[in-house]
Design a protein around this motif. Sequence first.
Motif, mmCIF file in Angstrom:
data_model
loop_
_atom_site.group_PDB
_atom_site.id
_atom_site.type_symbol
_atom_site.label_atom_id
_atom_site.label_comp_id
_atom_site.label_asym_id
_atom_site.label_seq_id
_atom_site.Cartn_x
_atom_site.Cartn_y
_atom_site.Cartn_z
ATOM 1 N N LEU A 1 1.017 -1.148 0.047
ATOM 2 C CA LEU A 1 -0.068 0.064 -0.046
ATOM 3 C C LEU A 1 1.041 1.434 0.184
ATOM 4 O O LEU A 1 1.676 1.120 0.741
ATOM 5 C CB LEU A 1 -0.512 -0.394 1.208
ATOM 6 N N THR A 2 0.464 2.053 -1.261
ATOM 7 C CA THR A 2 1.146 3.481 -1.056
ATOM 8 C C THR A 2 0.550 4.531 0.337
ATOM 9 O O THR A 2 1.497 5.594 0.287
ATOM 10 C CB THR A 2 1.166 4.242 -2.610
ATOM 11 N N HIS A 3 -0.250 3.923 0.341
ATOM 12 C CA HIS A 3 -1.255 4.635 0.958
ATOM 13 C C HIS A 3 -2.418 4.935 1.966
ATOM 14 O O HIS A 3 -3.373 3.657 0.795
ATOM 15 C CB HIS A 3 -0.857 6.502 0.732
ATOM 16 N N ASN A 4 -3.080 5.723 2.468
ATOM 17 C CA ASN A 4 -4.560 4.483 3.013
ATOM 18 C C ASN A 4 -5.721 5.477 2.529
ATOM 19 O O ASN A 4 -7.121 5.554 3.097
ATOM 20 C CB ASN A 4 -4.434 5.335 4.305
ATOM 21 N N HIS A 5 -5.522 6.358 1.362
ATOM 22 C CA HIS A 5 -6.987 6.696 0.622
ATOM 23 C C HIS A 5 -7.138 5.363 0.109
ATOM 24 O O HIS A 5 -7.235 4.426 -0.654
ATOM 25 C CB HIS A 5 -6.874 7.894 0.032
ATOM 26 N N PHE A 6 -9.259 6.069 0.468
ATOM 27 C CA PHE A 6 -9.504 4.837 -0.088
ATOM 28 C C PHE A 6 -9.962 4.249 -2.150
ATOM 29 O O PHE A 6 -10.135 2.503 -2.139
ATOM 30 C CB PHE A 6 -11.227 5.286 0.264
ATOM 31 N N ASP A 7 -9.179 4.662 -2.689
ATOM 32 C CA ASP A 7 -9.324 4.352 -4.133
ATOM 33 C C ASP A 7 -7.790 4.167 -3.956
ATOM 34 O O ASP A 7 -7.953 3.311 -5.085
ATOM 35 C CB ASP A 7 -9.401 5.934 -4.692
ATOM 36 N N HIS A 8 -6.961 3.499 -2.510
ATOM 37 C CA HIS A 8 -6.133 3.177 -3.247
ATOM 38 C C HIS A 8 -6.243 1.582 -1.827
ATOM 39 O O HIS A 8 -5.271 0.221 -2.152
ATOM 40 C CB HIS A 8 -5.146 3.787 -2.523
ATOM 41 N N ILE A 9 -7.051 1.104 -1.108
ATOM 42 C CA ILE A 9 -6.511 0.827 -0.706
ATOM 43 C C ILE A 9 -8.719 -0.724 -0.550
ATOM 44 O O ILE A 9 -9.007 -0.933 0.297
ATOM 45 C CB ILE A 9 -7.508 1.076 0.935
ATOM 46 N N GLY A 10 -9.608 0.512 -1.078
ATOM 47 C CA GLY A 10 -10.332 -0.378 -0.882
ATOM 48 C C GLY A 10 -11.611 -1.452 -0.765
ATOM 49 O O GLY A 10 -12.025 -2.602 -0.819
ATOM 50 N N GLY A 11 -9.976 -2.372 -2.409
ATOM 51 C CA GLY A 11 -9.859 -3.513 -2.625
ATOM 52 C C GLY A 11 -9.667 -4.714 -1.469
ATOM 53 O O GLY A 11 -8.946 -6.230 -1.438
ATOM 54 N N VAL A 12 -8.447 -3.870 -0.822
ATOM 55 C CA VAL A 12 -7.756 -4.771 0.137
ATOM 56 C C VAL A 12 -8.517 -6.230 0.950
ATOM 57 O O VAL A 12 -7.954 -7.025 0.996
ATOM 58 C CB VAL A 12 -6.945 -4.011 1.256
#
Length: 198
Positions: free
Chosen positions: A45-56
Motif C-alpha cells: 500500500l502506498t497510502h490509505n486513501h479509499f481509492d487505494h485500499i478499497g479492495g484490500v
Amino acid sequence: MMRNFNYLIGDPETKECAYVDPAWEVDRLLKIAKADGYQVKKILLTHNHFDHIGGVGEVVQATGAEVLIHPEDEAPVRKKASKIVPIRNGTEFKIGRLKVEVVHTPGHTPGSSCYLVDDFTLVTGDTLFQGNCGRCDLPGSDPKKLYQSLQQLKSLDPTTKVYPGHDYGVVPVTTIGYEREHNPTLRAEFFKQFDAIP
Ligand SMILES: [Zn+2]
C-alpha cells in the motif's frame, strides 16, 4: 475521474507476486495473476486513501496475503487485514528474487510511501504523477513535507521508471529524469516556488 492504476509485481521464476493498492476490479487482477500461475503473497500500500485500499479485504480473503503499510497510514486498514507488516524509510523485502526498498515520502498523507523495485522501478502512489504531484490540501497532508519528499525522489537515478497511482499524465509510465526536466513540482528549486504552483 479517478483513473487509478493497479499493479501486480511478480518474479517470473518463483511465481510470487505483490498486488499494489488494490481498489477496483480486484477480481480481474486476481484472475490475471492466477492465469499466469502467480501467487499473491503481499499487498503493498502506498497510502490509505479509499481509492487505494478499497479492495484490500477482498484480496486478503482470496489470497491470505500480508499487508505492507507505513504505521502512520495504517489505521483504516486494520480491519481489512489479518497480517500487517509495518514499513519505514529504508525497509527492504523481497518478492521472489526481486529486491524492494521502501522510500517514505510523506506529504500527500503522513505515511505515504514509494516502493523501489530492483533499484530502477519506482511505484509512487499519489506522491508523484506524470507532470504533477499528489494533492497536499487534504486533511493530514503537508505541502512542506511533500516538497521534501519530491526532492528526495529527484535524487534517484534518472533512468528510474516511475509507475504512478493515477493516469493523470500524457503517458502512463515515465522516468525520474523526464520528470526532473518537465514536471514543475520537481523543477521547483525551493519551497516557495513549489507552493506557488497552482
Ligand atoms: Zn491519495
